[in-house]
Write an enzyme that holds these catalytic residues in place. Structure first.
Site, mmCIF file in Angstrom:
data_model
loop_
_atom_site.group_PDB
_atom_site.id
_atom_site.type_symbol
_atom_site.label_atom_id
_atom_site.label_comp_id
_atom_site.label_asym_id
_atom_site.label_seq_id
_atom_site.Cartn_x
_atom_site.Cartn_y
_atom_site.Cartn_z
ATOM 1 N N HIS A 162 0.804 -1.228 0.000
ATOM 2 C CA HIS A 162 0.000 0.000 0.000
ATOM 3 C C HIS A 162 0.837 1.278 0.000
ATOM 4 O O HIS A 162 0.435 2.283 -0.563
ATOM 5 C CB HIS A 162 -1.010 0.007 1.172
ATOM 6 C CG HIS A 162 -0.387 0.294 2.504
ATOM 7 N ND1 HIS A 162 0.283 -0.655 3.234
ATOM 8 C CD2 HIS A 162 -0.316 1.443 3.226
ATOM 9 C CE1 HIS A 162 0.726 -0.104 4.353
ATOM 10 N NE2 HIS A 162 0.377 1.159 4.373
ATOM 11 N N ASP A 163 1.993 1.255 0.641
ATOM 12 C CA ASP A 163 2.816 2.465 0.741
ATOM 13 C C ASP A 163 4.013 2.455 -0.201
ATOM 14 O O ASP A 163 4.912 3.291 -0.063
ATOM 15 C CB ASP A 163 3.322 2.622 2.192
ATOM 16 C CG ASP A 163 2.479 3.596 2.999
ATOM 17 O OD1 ASP A 163 1.638 4.292 2.396
ATOM 18 O OD2 ASP A 163 2.675 3.652 4.226
ATOM 19 N N LYS A 166 5.838 5.448 -1.726
ATOM 20 C CA LYS A 166 6.688 6.365 -0.943
ATOM 21 C C LYS A 166 8.122 6.391 -1.470
ATOM 22 O O LYS A 166 8.858 7.344 -1.234
ATOM 23 C CB LYS A 166 6.685 5.958 0.529
ATOM 24 C CG LYS A 166 5.432 6.408 1.243
ATOM 25 C CD LYS A 166 5.566 6.274 2.741
ATOM 26 C CE LYS A 166 4.329 6.824 3.425
ATOM 27 N NZ LYS A 166 4.258 6.395 4.829
ATOM 28 N N HIS A 191 2.071 9.724 -2.868
ATOM 29 C CA HIS A 191 2.507 8.319 -2.813
ATOM 30 C C HIS A 191 1.381 7.350 -3.175
ATOM 31 O O HIS A 191 1.640 6.257 -3.655
ATOM 32 C CB HIS A 191 3.142 7.967 -1.458
ATOM 33 C CG HIS A 191 2.165 7.717 -0.352
ATOM 34 N ND1 HIS A 191 1.578 8.709 0.379
ATOM 35 C CD2 HIS A 191 1.676 6.562 0.173
ATOM 36 C CE1 HIS A 191 0.781 8.191 1.288
ATOM 37 N NE2 HIS A 191 0.809 6.881 1.189
ATOM 38 N N HIS A 216 -5.996 4.150 -0.218
ATOM 39 C CA HIS A 216 -5.872 3.877 1.224
ATOM 40 C C HIS A 216 -5.836 5.114 2.123
ATOM 41 O O HIS A 216 -5.775 4.995 3.346
ATOM 42 C CB HIS A 216 -4.686 2.937 1.520
ATOM 43 C CG HIS A 216 -3.338 3.596 1.469
ATOM 44 N ND1 HIS A 216 -2.645 3.808 0.302
ATOM 45 C CD2 HIS A 216 -2.553 4.087 2.442
ATOM 46 C CE1 HIS A 216 -1.496 4.391 0.560
ATOM 47 N NE2 HIS A 216 -1.414 4.579 1.864
ATOM 48 N N HIS A 217 -5.861 6.305 1.546
ATOM 49 C CA HIS A 217 -5.988 7.515 2.373
ATOM 50 C C HIS A 217 -7.302 8.238 2.125
ATOM 51 O O HIS A 217 -7.462 9.401 2.495
ATOM 52 C CB HIS A 217 -4.807 8.463 2.150
ATOM 53 C CG HIS A 217 -3.537 7.972 2.781
ATOM 54 N ND1 HIS A 217 -3.335 7.981 4.144
ATOM 55 C CD2 HIS A 217 -2.430 7.413 2.243
ATOM 56 C CE1 HIS A 217 -2.137 7.469 4.411
ATOM 57 N NE2 HIS A 217 -1.564 7.107 3.275
ATOM 58 N N ASP A 245 -4.088 0.407 8.505
ATOM 59 C CA ASP A 245 -2.966 1.346 8.379
ATOM 60 C C ASP A 245 -2.956 2.308 9.563
ATOM 61 O O ASP A 245 -1.928 2.519 10.218
ATOM 62 C CB ASP A 245 -3.133 2.102 7.046
ATOM 63 C CG ASP A 245 -2.011 3.081 6.768
ATOM 64 O OD1 ASP A 245 -0.899 2.882 7.280
ATOM 65 O OD2 ASP A 245 -2.251 4.047 6.010
HETATM 66 FE FE LIG Z 1 0.072 5.690 2.969
#
Ligand SMILES: [Fe+2]
Length: 354
Positions: A162-163, A166, A191, A216-217, A245
């Protein structure tokens, strides 16, 4: 077992929970006795506290959702994947696939996994270890929905990566200990889209997993980013990972904040339930995290002090407590256990930290 700040550690104290180094390898294993050189190393790694065996308290074993071997392998795969993206090499999907299979199989073999405490993580390895933590939580939460194993696996892959976007954001911003400027925050927000673009092109990964990274944000009230999606516009899979998260981040030590205890983190997540976070997903989380993890020292409503020695899976806020001090503060030597699920008039007043 209890958490002790690194500045209060002394040689000879016994480590109760394994500590990982920046590469995700075991730095100090559970059961080892501390030496001055180890304490210095922990200081150098900016590790704020570790779990120590407390001789005066009954020894309790904290169950782990997956084996150390699988956890280390998973951390390595996240790290390798990020390096592959950085060096513009092909992402090795087979490795991701294998490690997700191992995590999934280990969790499914147990009948009801409850997460107790987060690992002690060195700050630099936060992103790698966070990915694994979010994957485990997302799998556990997914078990509360009627998904097939194949669907849960796609959720797990999305959670695991998911990240990943970044890696395309300036490292100085990602590692910055203080508050971000508005400009820096706008950079960090990218990201999600970066991650989506990376994942959607990996052969073997479902586009639905890529959408987890993209969404996811997002929050159900439309206040999230990057697109401000609302309610059902956000995939249920992404909503699961969003909750996982947030919970994992709140219960992890970061450069700029000390981690919260599970009951504190759950309270924050509960407060966001129905506004920013999906109620169904928050409820799924509550079924799999111990409000008072094994080893927690608590004060009961009648002023007795005790230590949590086991949880009741049907009610994670009512654990089994072994009393160590009576109402007057006298130490109790004989074994006295209270199961809070069968004692309606007795509840936990507060958690004692040290
Ligand atoms: Fe994130």
């Amino acid at each position: 077992m209890r958490p002790i700040p690194v500045e209060e550690l002394k040689a000879g104290m016994k480590i109760a929970k394994t500590i990982y180094n920046n590469s995700g390898q075991i730095l100090l294993g559970a059961g080892m006795a501390l030496k001055d050189s180890y304490i210095e190393k922990l200081n150098n790694l900016n590790i704020p506290e570790i779990y120590i065996v407390d001789e005066e308290l009954p020894e309790v074993k904290v169950p782990e959702p997956i084996s150390d071997k699988t956890r280390l392998e998973a951390i390595k795969v996240v790290k390798d994947t990020m390096q592959d993206i950085e060096s513009q090499s092909q992402i090795n999907f087979d490795k991701i696939n294998d490690v997700i299979d191992s995590i999934l199989d280990e969790i499914l073999l147990q009948n009801h996994v409850v997460i107790h405490l987060n690992d002690i993580r060195a700050y630099d390895s936060y992103t790698f270890q966070h990915s694994v933590g979010v994957t485990i939580l997302s799998i556990l939460m997914s078990l509360n929905f009627s998904y097939t194993k194949e669907e849960i696996k796609k959720i797990a892959i999305g959670a695991f990566l998911h990240d990943i976007g970044k890696i395309k954001v300036d490292k100085d911003i990602i590692m910055k200990p203080g508050k971000l400027t508005d400009e820096e925050y706008e950079e960090v927000k990218k990201h999600s889209l970066y991650g989506y673009n990376i994942i959607k092109d990996v052969h073997g990964i479902s586009i639905l997993s890529a959408h987890i990274a993209y969404q996811h944000h997002e929050y159900i009230d439309g206040t999230g980013y990057p697109r401000g999606l609302k309610g059902d516009e956000i995939s249920e899979w992404a909503q699961i990972v969003t909750v996982a998260d947030i919970y994992d981040a709140l219960t992890s030590d970061r450069v700029y904040k000390r981690k919260l205890m599970p009951h504190e983190a759950l309270k924050i997540v509960e407060e966001l339930k129905g506004t920013k976070l999906s109620p169904k997903c928050v409820d799924a989380l509550s079924k799999h995290v111990a409000v008072y993890p094994v080893g927690t020292m608590v004060q009961l409503s009648d002023d007795q002090l005790g230590i949590v020695i086991d949880v009741n899976k049907e009610d994670l806020s009512s654990p089994i407590v072994r009393i160590v001090e009576d109402k007057e503060g006298n130490k109790i030597t004989e074994i006295k256990e209270v199961d809070l699920i069968h004692n309606d008039n007795l509840k936990i007043n507060r958690v004692i930290y040290n």
